[in-house]
Design an enzyme around this catalytic site. Structure first.
Site, PDB file in Angstrom:
ATOM      1  N   SER A 162     -12.605 -14.144  -7.375  1.00  0.00           N
ATOM      2  CA  SER A 162     -11.232 -14.625  -7.210  1.00  0.00           C
ATOM      3  C   SER A 162     -10.438 -14.266  -8.463  1.00  0.00           C
ATOM      4  O   SER A 162     -11.022 -13.974  -9.518  1.00  0.00           O
ATOM      5  CB  SER A 162     -11.251 -16.152  -7.028  1.00  0.00           C
ATOM      6  OG  SER A 162      -9.963 -16.716  -7.173  1.00  0.00           O
ATOM      7  N   TYR A 175     -14.047 -24.591 -10.497  1.00  0.00           N
ATOM      8  CA  TYR A 175     -13.907 -23.446  -9.583  1.00  0.00           C
ATOM      9  C   TYR A 175     -13.863 -22.149 -10.376  1.00  0.00           C
ATOM     10  O   TYR A 175     -14.551 -21.173 -10.047  1.00  0.00           O
ATOM     11  CB  TYR A 175     -12.657 -23.612  -8.727  1.00  0.00           C
ATOM     12  CG  TYR A 175     -12.458 -22.487  -7.735  1.00  0.00           C
ATOM     13  CD1 TYR A 175     -13.367 -22.288  -6.699  1.00  0.00           C
ATOM     14  CD2 TYR A 175     -11.371 -21.618  -7.842  1.00  0.00           C
ATOM     15  CE1 TYR A 175     -13.201 -21.254  -5.792  1.00  0.00           C
ATOM     16  CE2 TYR A 175     -11.194 -20.585  -6.936  1.00  0.00           C
ATOM     17  CZ  TYR A 175     -12.117 -20.405  -5.906  1.00  0.00           C
ATOM     18  OH  TYR A 175     -11.948 -19.367  -5.018  1.00  0.00           O
TER      19      TYR A 175
END
Length: 268
Positions: A162, A175
């Site tokens: 990501s 995350y």
């Protein structure tokens, strides 16, 4: 289609279209997190390019529906219900794919969740699950695939990271830790296996319009992120699927190591 004196004919595919349809002919792929979003779109795109595709996720009903679409594309799908946060399950699906098709050529480690919240308020049970799924499950599936790929001197592992694996933002500490970890793992792995002709690619999408944000349990963070996402033209799952298909369809001497894809409207 074109109409000629009442007869409807379908144009013959061009040479370029036929070539694209056959780029992955006879290749065997396994896509995790295939019940929705990027995983679902990737499974379909690989099938369109000629691959046979195994699909893994927890939701049997979603997988069965996808399998029908894959079968219509000639992908001979294998449905694997699994919890990728369980290391044994992550390894099992690789071995079942190899038993079913005889080998595994392409592993797309896509399964993941995104739990966002301030560190001081973090639910460590959720964060532990995220670490197990986003990192350890990915590592376990990769480990299971390596023996066969190395023995054949052929294979491609695609790991989905990501932009959060490049930029660490407030409320995304854990995350980002998982996604930075995926990037680091992918590069270290590449350097371990390139001499075996095994390729490794890491894909880093920015904001994609998927179910991922629905997992966020912290209401204020979820609302802020959704408002930010709604302010831009978001990437679609198909955009990322096409990037993945491009990477795995290159000649064997080409390894696209890392691809960062943001929406045009996304600054960070």
């Amino acid at each position: 289609m074109r109409e000629n004196r009442g007869i409807v004919t379908v144009p013959t595919p061009s040479h370029r279209e036929r070539t694209m349809q056959n780029r992955l002919k006879d290749r065997i792929a396994l896509v995790t997190g295939a019940s929705s979003g990027i995983g679902e779109a990737t499974a379909l795109e690989l099938a369109r390019q000629g691959a046979r595709v195994a699909i893994a996720a927890r939701r049997r009903d979603r997988l069965d529906a996808l399998a029908k679409e894959l079968a219509a594309l000639g992908a001979e799908p294998l449905v694997l219900v699994a919890d990728l946060a369980d290391e044994a399950d992550a390894q099992r699906i690789v071995h079942e794919t190899e038993r079913h098709y005889g080998r595994l050529d392409i592993l797309v480690n896509n399964a993941g969740v995104m739990y966002l919240e301030p560190v001081a308020e973090a639910d460590l049970v959720r964060w532990r699950h995220m670490l197990e799924l986003n990192v350890l499950g990915l590592i376990a599936a990769t480990q299971a695939a390596l023996a066969g790929m190395r023995a054949r001197r052929d294979g491609h592992i695609v790991n989905i990271s990501s932009t959060a694996g490049r930029v660490a933002n407030p409320n995304a500490a854990a995350y980002s830790a998982t996604k930075f970890g995926v990037v680091a793992f992918s590069e270290a792995l590449r350097r371990e296996v390139y001499k075996d002709n095994v390729r490794v690619s890491v894909i880093e999408p920015g904001v994609v319009e998927t179910e991922l944000r629905e997992h966020i349990g912290h209401a204020a963070t979820k609302d802020a992120l959704n408002a930010w996402a709604d302010s831009m033209r978001q990437l679609q799952s198909q955009d990322i699927a096409e990037v993945i298909a491009f990477c795995v369809s290159r000649p064997s001497h080409v390894n696209i190591n890392e691809v960062l894809v943001r929406p045009t409207d996304q600054e960070r």
